[in-house]
Each structure stands twice: as structure tokens, then as C-alpha cells.
Design a protein around this motif. Sequence first.
Motif, PDB file in Angstrom:
ATOM      1  N   UNK B  93      -0.086  -5.173 -12.534  1.00 43.76           N
ATOM      2  CA  UNK B  93      -0.311  -4.775 -11.147  1.00 43.76           C
ATOM      3  C   UNK B  93       0.873  -5.200 -10.272  1.00 43.76           C
ATOM      4  N   UNK B  96       3.833  -3.177 -11.132  1.00 49.07           N
ATOM      5  CA  UNK B  96       3.501  -1.764 -10.999  1.00 49.07           C
ATOM      6  C   UNK B  96       3.959  -0.979 -12.226  1.00 49.07           C
ATOM      7  N   UNK B 223      -7.030  -7.636  -3.432  1.00 45.27           N
ATOM      8  CA  UNK B 223      -5.656  -7.855  -2.999  1.00 45.27           C
ATOM      9  C   UNK B 223      -4.662  -7.389  -4.052  1.00 45.27           C
ATOM     10  N   UNK B 225      -5.156  -5.189  -6.338  1.00 48.49           N
ATOM     11  CA  UNK B 225      -5.195  -3.737  -6.437  1.00 48.49           C
ATOM     12  C   UNK B 225      -4.328  -3.116  -5.345  1.00 48.49           C
ATOM     13  N   UNK B 226      -4.464  -3.618  -4.118  1.00 49.21           N
ATOM     14  CA  UNK B 226      -3.656  -3.091  -3.017  1.00 49.21           C
ATOM     15  C   UNK B 226      -2.173  -3.364  -3.278  1.00 49.21           C
ATOM     16  N   UNK B 228      -0.768  -3.417  -6.008  1.00 52.17           N
ATOM     17  CA  UNK B 228      -0.346  -2.433  -7.002  1.00 52.17           C
ATOM     18  C   UNK B 228       0.006  -1.092  -6.381  1.00 52.17           C
ATOM     19  N   UNK B 229      -0.434  -0.875  -5.141  1.00 51.47           N
ATOM     20  CA  UNK B 229      -0.082   0.362  -4.441  1.00 51.47           C
ATOM     21  C   UNK B 229       1.294   0.254  -3.801  1.00 51.47           C
ATOM     22  N   UNK B 233       2.104  -0.124   1.524  1.00 53.95           N
ATOM     23  CA  UNK B 233       0.649   0.038   1.585  1.00 53.95           C
ATOM     24  C   UNK B 233      -0.014  -1.281   1.950  1.00 53.95           C
ATOM     25  N   UNK B 283      -7.974   1.441 -12.557  1.00 51.49           N
ATOM     26  CA  UNK B 283      -7.192   0.249 -12.219  1.00 51.49           C
ATOM     27  C   UNK B 283      -7.712  -0.514 -11.016  1.00 51.49           C
ATOM     28  N   UNK B 284      -8.906  -0.211 -10.558  1.00 52.75           N
ATOM     29  CA  UNK B 284      -9.455  -1.023  -9.467  1.00 52.75           C
ATOM     30  C   UNK B 284      -9.879  -2.349 -10.077  1.00 52.75           C
TER      31      UNK B 284
END
Lengths: 259, 359
Positions: B93, B96, B223, B225-226, B228-229, B233, B283-284
Motif C-alpha cells: 500500500x 503503491x 488511513x 487505504x487512502x 494507497x490512493x 488524495x 484492496x480496502x
Amino acid sequence: MITIENVSQSYDAEVVVDRVSASIGPGLTSIIGPNGAGKSTLLGLIARLQPLQSGRVTVGGLDVTTTASKQLARTLAILRQENQVSLRLRVRELVTFGRFPHTGGHPTAHDRELVEAALERLDLASLADRYLDQLSGGQRQRAFIAMVLAQDTDYVLLDEPLNNLDMKHSVAMMQLMRTLVDEDGKTVVVVMHDINFASSYSDSLLALKRGALVAHGGPEEIMDTEVLESVYDMRIPIHEVDGKRLGLYFGSPQAARQA
Amino acid sequence: MSSTVAAPAAASPAAAGSARPGRGALALGLGAAAVVLLALVSLFVGVADIDPARLLAGDPAAWELVWISRLPRTLAAVLAGAAVAVAGLIMQQLSRNKFVDPGMVGTTESATLGILVVTVLVPAAPMLAKMGVATLFALAGTALFLALINRLPTRDTLLVPLVGIMLGGVVAAATTFFAYRFDLLQTLNAWMIGDLSGILRGRYELLWIVAAACVLGYVAADRFTVAGLGEDFTTNLGMNYKATVRLGMFIVAVISAVSVTTVGALPFLGLVVPNLVSLLVGDHLRRAVPLTVLIGSGLVLACDILGRLIRQPYEVPIGMIMSVVGAAIFLVLLGARRRGRTTARTSPPARATAGGEHA
């Protein structure tokens, strides 16, 4: 209202944004200008994605340098142009993250309603359980915009929202921007490449060139051959069609032969 | 308004792979049952014969064997398996990239170097202190890897793990040289090849630290997960990206250091399990972490049981079994990923209509 006071930014001695001062909003404002004009950088600075090197920016009265990031996230939302997301995230999961600044990861029934409304608004309801990596570029772009809508902020900043969208979806996107302004009372700032889309839908246009602000005004002011020449270094004849001023920037094959 | 933004592809039925949330719950239930079953089997497999009947009859010798050897070994497999898989998940994550594994990109190698350094300099240091040093080295190695990939001109899917493998290789080479000079190659081997046969009561308890690290990973799942965006983001959503990355690095470093010093390296685990989980539930991390824990511990238990059975009464170290099994699973997953993508996609992504602008 977004106020930009004397903002400059440079990377490796190259000035990217050059002493820009402007007041943006209310309504829909398009930032236009040639490649490398600093449009995306300016948008990123307004949204505190990069720290300000000099000058001051306030959004809705909040100084973006000193205000807590979480509070800013409830006031403004930004979507960058390049969103290379490789996560296998469902569309609904992504859009739900838009509620994060409000809920901190524990969405309530109210949050879920807002998420469904945002999905509905971008016509993603039938794709809500799909993974992002199963979507086309345009569908993914709409999913990101839905997330930004779910964030439900007074200020919405979008870097080239028409990227990857076909004509039909581009028109729908611009109309959505209009409803955000007209019905929801939001202030929307978009970076646009197509001056005709920009002038047809925006309340005001802000033109940058090599980092400096060269023109700022309503479409009737900016959609002028002289003004556009000062921005793009090319002559763009303006034609009035159905009361709209359109710039025919395509040039002509004849001109290429003469050159 | 919705009628104006009409999706041409919206009418197509949900494609294969767009799993309904119910599938996640089912996978969790099955996973939990499998882990419990494997753990029970693990208690009764070994050189000394014990069976449930003798335990129920209250045979003191049988119980002693369970308390001193079998239970610690089983717990170690469960804890290390779960944690190393979670570390892989978080690492992927943060970078990425789905092909990154802390065991290959410098984290575990740095932890090994750290424990070697402290073994040479302060041989009498308590185990906890040694782990602390190993954690610091693992942190430094992970930070170096993330700094390197941030400086890459592109975030190419293959370039990122490749840079990590090179970094890991350099650190491992330095470690081997160091071990050779100090005549510690044998000791080094114990860390480089995971082995559960030496786990007894009193020799695994520090592994509970990684259980705490896993819980922390689950608490901060949103956190990560975000993060990873991407950084923009994360900032847009009002979160501190750098702080999130630091927390993730800390978790990954602690897990790598503690597991490598107690059971040794478990190759491919941090790579294979997160990829499998990604295919199953996405991936969540709120959903992915629990399943990663179950599959990670289940896989290590299964491989350890296999290692004990394959050439009885001798054992094959878990590290070797994991290498073979892990590589095989990875190849299968690669194929599954490709198929999932080509059948599910409705249309190819239209790339960059307007000129990309970097200013």
C-alpha cells in the motif's frame, strides 16, 4: 471566495507561478492557458497540496497555510489530473472515502445517503460494486468526481475534469458543474484546455501564461482575439454562434501549406 | 441530473470478479475454520507421538510436550505467518505496488544486518534490545527504499520492485560479507532461512509484539487505504500523508525485525498472501487485513506441517517449503490477475486526451 495574494512558486530556479493575485468566485471559474502556464500548480497551491513558498491564499476565509488540513478538507475538495490508482477498490468504497473528513472512517446513515446521491449524480449506481481497475478511463474519472462530490465542500477544485471523457460525458460534466454552482451554491474552479467549453459554461475565466496572470474576466471579455493572442501566442478568430462566442483555434490546412 | 450523465457501459451486467461483499464474510469464516483445523493438526504432528486421547486422559508427559514445544511452535507459526503477510500488505500500500514484499526490498535484509551488528558489538545484549536494533535497521532500510522509488522518473510497475530487489541484494551482500569476516555465517543462516523447529516455550513470546503491530495495522486500515490512493488524495481528505507513511513503515519494520529474529525469513509470504486477498476482496484494508491474517497464518501452518511430514523423522525448514509453495502460488496468481483484468474490463482506458501538464 478564494483570495490569492501575491503567490509565487519556483522549482529549481524556474518560476512556475509568478506573483499572482486574484479573487475567485462565487460561481464557476475556469483557469486557462497554454501548457506549462502553471495552471495545475496554482490549483494545487490553493488546495494546500504543495506548501506555499510566498504569498497567501484563503479559501472561504481560511488561510490554507495555517488552517488544520482536516478542517480544510471539509471546506474544499480537489481532484488532480493524473490519478494513477492501482488499488482494487470498489467504486462505492472510493466514494465513501469522500466522507472521511466528516466522519473519520465511521460513515453514518446520513453519510451513506450522500454517497448514494453522489453515485446517482454521476450515473454510477450500476457500477458501484465494480473495482476501479475494471472501469474505463472515463468511468474512473467520474468515480473520482463522485468522491469529490461526496466530500460535500463549498469549494470544488478540478484539474481538467473533462480528461478521458467523450463529448457526451464532457457536456454532462459541464452541466453538472453548473448545477453545483446554480443549485448547490458551490464555488467551482476548473483547469480547462478547451476555451470554448470554458467560455460557454464559466462565469469567469482566469488566464495564465508562464506563471503570470494575464487576463481575468467574464467570457465576453476573454473571448477576444487580442486577449487570447496575449495568452496563447496565436490568432484565434472569434465567431458568434447562437449568442455564444466561440474561438476557432483549429487553424487551416491551407495555412500549413503557406508556412 | 443523473439522466444527463448517462454511462454507455452502465447497462452491462456485473462482470466476473466484482465480488459482492458477502463473499468476503464467507472467505473469513472458511479461513478461520481452516486455521483452527491446521493449528490442531500442528499440535499432533511431530517426532514424538501424542494424540488427543492421551491428552484427554491427562497424560502429564503428553501435556508437557504440548506446553513446551507443540503449542509454542503452533503459535509462532500463526503469529509470524499473520504478521509477515500483513507487513507485505501495508508495504504494498505504501509503495503503491503489488509486487513489493518487505522480504525482498531491503526491510528484512536490513533487519538481519541490524541483528548481526548488535550480535558482534554487544553479544550480551538481551533479545529485546537486539530486536530493537534490528527494528531500527529495518526502518532505515524501508525508508531508503521508499525514498529511492520516490525519486524514480516513473512509477513503473516492474521498476519499483526491481529497485527494491537491488537494494535488498546490496544489503544482503554487505551482511554476508560482515558475517563472513566475523565467522557468523552459520548464525546468519538461521535468520535467512525460516525454521520453526527450534521454537520452544520461552523462545517465541516476543512474537506477541507482532500481533500488537497487526492490530495497529487494522486500526489504521482506512488511513493506509487512502495512502494507497496517493499523496494528493490523502491531503485532500485532510490526512497527513507523511505521518501515515511513517506509521506504516514502523509497523512493517517491527514485524520484519521481530519475525526474522525469532523464526527467520519466510520468503514470498508478504508477496503472495496480499495478492491473493486482493483478488478475493479487493484492496480496502478494512476488509483485507482480517483475511490476510487468516490466510497468512494458515499458509505458514500448512507449510510447517508439510515440512514435518515430508521426510519424517527429519524436518525440512519452513523457509524452504515457503519458497517452493510461495513461488508456485505466485505464478498461479499472476495468471488469475491477467484473466480477471481482460474479461472484466468493459473498454480499454482512454489515455490522456488533453496534453498532460506538469508545471
